[in-house]
Design a protein around this motif. Structure first.
Motif, PDB file in Angstrom:
ATOM      1  N   ARG A  14       0.932  -1.352  -0.112  1.00 24.56           N
ATOM      2  CA  ARG A  14       0.037   0.067   0.041  1.00 24.56           C
ATOM      3  C   ARG A  14       0.866   1.283   0.107  1.00 24.56           C
ATOM      4  NH1 ARG A  14      -2.767  -3.211   3.676  1.00 24.56           N
ATOM      5  NH2 ARG A  14      -4.915  -3.808   2.822  1.00 24.56           N
ATOM      6  N   TYR A  15       0.399   2.273  -0.875  1.00 29.62           N
ATOM      7  CA  TYR A  15       1.187   3.435  -0.841  1.00 29.62           C
ATOM      8  C   TYR A  15       0.021   4.558  -0.148  1.00 29.62           C
ATOM      9  CZ  TYR A  15       4.816   1.658  -3.836  1.00 29.62           C
ATOM     10  OH  TYR A  15       5.831   1.144  -4.487  1.00 29.62           O
ATOM     11  N   ARG A  16       0.972   5.490   0.640  1.00 30.32           N
ATOM     12  CA  ARG A  16      -0.160   6.604   0.997  1.00 30.32           C
ATOM     13  C   ARG A  16       0.105   7.877   0.183  1.00 30.32           C
ATOM     14  NH1 ARG A  16      -2.946   5.781   5.233  1.00 30.32           N
ATOM     15  NH2 ARG A  16      -1.739   4.095   6.070  1.00 30.32           N
ATOM     16  N   ASN A  17      -0.589   8.355  -0.782  1.00 34.78           N
ATOM     17  CA  ASN A  17      -0.616   9.429  -1.754  1.00 34.78           C
ATOM     18  C   ASN A  17      -1.370  10.663  -0.859  1.00 34.78           C
ATOM     19  OD1 ASN A  17       1.290   8.639  -3.673  1.00 34.78           O
ATOM     20  ND2 ASN A  17      -0.358   8.289  -5.061  1.00 34.78           N
ATOM     21  N   GLY A  18      -0.739  11.549  -0.252  1.00 36.77           N
ATOM     22  CA  GLY A  18      -1.312  12.305   0.700  1.00 36.77           C
ATOM     23  C   GLY A  18      -2.220  11.739   1.513  1.00 36.77           C
ATOM     24  N   LEU A  23      -3.629   0.884  -3.331  1.00 37.67           N
ATOM     25  CA  LEU A  23      -3.304  -0.630  -3.031  1.00 37.67           C
ATOM     26  C   LEU A  23      -2.442  -0.945  -4.386  1.00 37.67           C
ATOM     27  CD1 LEU A  23      -3.632  -3.013  -1.324  1.00 37.67           C
ATOM     28  CD2 LEU A  23      -6.049  -3.423  -2.277  1.00 37.67           C
ATOM     29  N   ALA A  24      -1.078  -0.783  -4.366  1.00 36.09           N
ATOM     30  CA  ALA A  24      -0.570  -1.007  -5.719  1.00 36.09           C
ATOM     31  C   ALA A  24      -0.325  -2.449  -5.807  1.00 36.09           C
ATOM     32  CB  ALA A  24       0.860  -0.304  -5.507  1.00 36.09           C
ATOM     33  N   LEU A  25      -0.307  -3.360  -4.706  1.00 43.95           N
ATOM     34  CA  LEU A  25      -0.200  -4.905  -4.841  1.00 43.95           C
ATOM     35  C   LEU A  25      -1.185  -5.216  -3.973  1.00 43.95           C
ATOM     36  CD1 LEU A  25       1.900  -6.179  -6.646  1.00 43.95           C
ATOM     37  CD2 LEU A  25       3.048  -6.830  -4.985  1.00 43.95           C
ATOM     38  N   SER A  44      -0.870   0.450 -17.725  1.00 41.25           N
ATOM     39  CA  SER A  44      -0.004   1.264 -16.606  1.00 41.25           C
ATOM     40  C   SER A  44      -0.700   1.614 -15.232  1.00 41.25           C
ATOM     41  CB  SER A  44      -0.068   2.724 -17.214  1.00 41.25           C
ATOM     42  OG  SER A  44       0.590   3.574 -16.351  1.00 41.25           O
ATOM     43  N   GLY A  45       0.015   1.552 -13.947  1.00 34.91           N
ATOM     44  CA  GLY A  45      -0.752   1.692 -12.786  1.00 34.91           C
ATOM     45  C   GLY A  45      -1.131   0.268 -12.244  1.00 34.91           C
ATOM     46  N   SER A  46      -1.090  -0.759 -13.050  1.00 29.57           N
ATOM     47  CA  SER A  46      -1.646  -2.286 -12.313  1.00 29.57           C
ATOM     48  C   SER A  46      -0.807  -2.941 -11.468  1.00 29.57           C
ATOM     49  CB  SER A  46      -1.817  -3.255 -13.727  1.00 29.57           C
ATOM     50  OG  SER A  46      -0.682  -3.321 -14.495  1.00 29.57           O
ATOM     51  N   GLY A  47       0.275  -2.348 -11.278  1.00 28.36           N
ATOM     52  CA  GLY A  47       1.288  -2.787 -10.143  1.00 28.36           C
ATOM     53  C   GLY A  47       2.477  -3.529 -10.419  1.00 28.36           C
ATOM     54  N   LYS A  48       2.886  -3.529 -11.928  1.00 29.35           N
ATOM     55  CA  LYS A  48       4.055  -4.398 -12.523  1.00 29.35           C
ATOM     56  C   LYS A  48       5.245  -3.833 -11.828  1.00 29.35           C
ATOM     57  CE  LYS A  48       3.293  -2.881 -16.695  1.00 29.35           C
ATOM     58  NZ  LYS A  48       2.250  -2.045 -16.440  1.00 29.35           N
ATOM     59  N   SER A  49       5.601  -2.865 -11.903  1.00 26.84           N
ATOM     60  CA  SER A  49       7.011  -2.322 -11.069  1.00 26.84           C
ATOM     61  C   SER A  49       6.943  -2.314  -9.737  1.00 26.84           C
ATOM     62  CB  SER A  49       7.144  -0.745 -11.562  1.00 26.84           C
ATOM     63  OG  SER A  49       6.920  -0.352 -13.027  1.00 26.84           O
ATOM     64  N   THR A  50       5.903  -2.163  -9.093  1.00 29.06           N
ATOM     65  CA  THR A  50       5.818  -2.589  -7.515  1.00 29.06           C
ATOM     66  C   THR A  50       6.096  -3.904  -7.215  1.00 29.06           C
ATOM     67  OG1 THR A  50       4.057  -0.584  -7.219  1.00 29.06           O
ATOM     68  CG2 THR A  50       4.336  -2.348  -5.694  1.00 29.06           C
ATOM     69  N   LEU A  51       5.623  -4.867  -8.232  1.00 29.94           N
ATOM     70  CA  LEU A  51       5.959  -6.446  -7.827  1.00 29.94           C
ATOM     71  C   LEU A  51       7.385  -6.578  -8.141  1.00 29.94           C
ATOM     72  CD1 LEU A  51       5.111  -9.190  -7.630  1.00 29.94           C
ATOM     73  CD2 LEU A  51       4.651  -9.343  -9.950  1.00 29.94           C
TER      74      LEU A  51
HETATM   75  P1  ADP Z   1       2.977   0.009 -13.227  1.00 29.97           P
HETATM   76  O1  ADP Z   1       4.092  -0.444 -13.187  1.00 29.97           O
HETATM   77  O2  ADP Z   1       2.101  -1.231 -13.768  1.00 29.97           O
HETATM   78  O3  ADP Z   1       2.712   0.906 -14.337  1.00 29.97           O
HETATM   79  P2  ADP Z   1       3.163   0.658 -10.713  1.00 29.97           P
HETATM   80  O4  ADP Z   1       3.521  -0.552  -9.794  1.00 29.97           O
HETATM   81  O5  ADP Z   1       4.069   1.679 -10.728  1.00 29.97           O
HETATM   82  O6  ADP Z   1       2.442   0.211 -11.778  1.00 29.97           O
HETATM   83  O7  ADP Z   1       1.964   1.489  -9.762  1.00 29.97           O
HETATM   84  C1  ADP Z   1       0.725   0.722  -9.025  1.00 29.97           C
HETATM   85  C2  ADP Z   1       0.179   1.993  -8.356  1.00 29.97           C
HETATM   86  O8  ADP Z   1       0.935   2.149  -7.000  1.00 29.97           O
HETATM   87  C3  ADP Z   1      -0.446   3.026  -9.259  1.00 29.97           C
HETATM   88  O9  ADP Z   1      -1.609   3.416  -8.769  1.00 29.97           O
HETATM   89  C4  ADP Z   1       1.066   4.085  -8.791  1.00 29.97           C
HETATM   90  O10 ADP Z   1       0.467   5.487  -8.719  1.00 29.97           O
HETATM   91  C5  ADP Z   1       1.177   3.770  -7.184  1.00 29.97           C
HETATM   92  N1  ADP Z   1       2.485   3.732  -6.838  1.00 29.97           N
HETATM   93  C6  ADP Z   1       3.867   3.150  -7.179  1.00 29.97           C
HETATM   94  N2  ADP Z   1       4.511   3.785  -6.504  1.00 29.97           N
HETATM   95  C7  ADP Z   1       4.248   4.578  -5.719  1.00 29.97           C
HETATM   96  C8  ADP Z   1       5.127   5.388  -4.655  1.00 29.97           C
HETATM   97  N3  ADP Z   1       6.409   5.514  -4.575  1.00 29.97           N
HETATM   98  N4  ADP Z   1       4.170   6.305  -4.084  1.00 29.97           N
HETATM   99  C9  ADP Z   1       2.780   6.350  -4.116  1.00 29.97           C
HETATM  100  N5  ADP Z   1       2.311   5.561  -5.182  1.00 29.97           N
HETATM  101  C10 ADP Z   1       2.901   4.948  -5.927  1.00 29.97           C
END
Ligand code: ADP
Length: 263
Positions: A14-18, A23-25, A44-51
């Protein structure tokens, strides 16, 4: 039974955006066997990079557990992650921003060998000049490239430099995040073929993140389709292509011609 390379259980980030929470993953279960070539696709935004950041130990899960070669890495402190730092190397999308313009290519490529955490995992007295020559040769760059600077190379060559740098510490796993998206269409196939050959020749496990299903089809034998932080479909690449189970996957596949002509 041999240990999988990676095992993840209910992995959540989970990320806190403000004020709002993202829920990224979302409770992802995943197993990666050694030698696989896994493609992670999704919008885009589906959580690939987070994983993949969690797999590389560059970020920690909010909950859930993750093992690398049987060792739990969920909460391991940075100083004990050396084995992971040496075993897993990443190649990023844009070599222009991932390569330090003020460093000579030889220093860029051998930098991972000098990292304190990684160094302890490498054989004593590893010869940097020799390793540089070996990896320059592996990515088909001229022998004298080490003394030059990144701006003296083309986009495709710069991505070869990034790949050489990733290979330098002899990793087991290469994670490539959109490895050809920033490149001219004319050199994409060359870089994809190079990656394919290197992975085969060095017996690497490959994890590729891409929004481009053609890239993943070229490189990977397994596919995981992500949507809103979850893996909604997984299987071998050709099966997912020929018989996509989820409507979302069908839509991703149907979008390919549009993505291609727009790019
Ligand atoms: P993808 O790689 O599929 O584009 P990400 O894993 O980058 O997806 O992002 C998944 C979600 O988590 C998105 O809604 C993104 O905005 C959020 N997110 C990713 N990294 C951060 C971060 N460091 N801080 C806050 N939100 C984040």
């Amino acid at each position: 039974m041999t240990e999988p390379l990676y095992r993840a259980e209910q992995l959540t980030r989970r990320y806190r955006n403000g004020g709002t929470e993202v829920l990224a993953l979302d409770h992802v279960d995943l197993t990666i066997e050694p030698g696989r070539r896994l493609g992670i696709v999704g919008e885009s935004g589906s959580g690939k990079s987070t994983l993949v950041r969690l797999l590389a130990g560059l970020d920690r899960p909010t909950s859930g557990r993750i093992w690398f070669e049987g060792t739990e890495i969920t909460d391991l402190p940075e100083r004990r992650l050396g084995f992971l730092r040496a075993a897993v190397q990443m190649v990023f999308q844009d070599p222009r921003s991932s390569l330090n313009p003020r460093m000579r290519v030889g220093d860029i490529i051998t930098e991972p060998l000098r990292s304190r955490l990684v160094r302890r995992q490498l054989p004593d007295g590893i010869d940097h000049a020799r390793r540089l020559a070996e990896v320059l040769d592996a990515v088909d760059l001229p022998t004298d490239s080490g003394g030059r600077y990144p701006h003296e190379f083309s986009g495709g060559q710069r991505q070869r430099i990034a790949i050489a740098r990733a290979l330098a510490p002899k990793p087991e796993i290469l994670i490539a995040d959109e490895p050809v998206s920033a490149l001219d269409v004319s050199v994409r196939a060359q870089v994809l073929n190079l990656l394919t050959d290197l992975v085969a020749a060095q017996g690497l496990t490959l994890i590729v993140v891409s929004h481009d299903l053609m890239v993943v089809r070229h490189l990977c034998d397994q596919l995981a389709v992500m949507r809103q932080g979850r893996i909604i479909e997984q299987g071998d690449t050709e099966t997912v292509y020929s018989r996509p189970g989820a409507e979302y996957t069908r839509a991703l596949l149907a979008a390919i011609p549009r993505i291609r002509t727009a790019g």
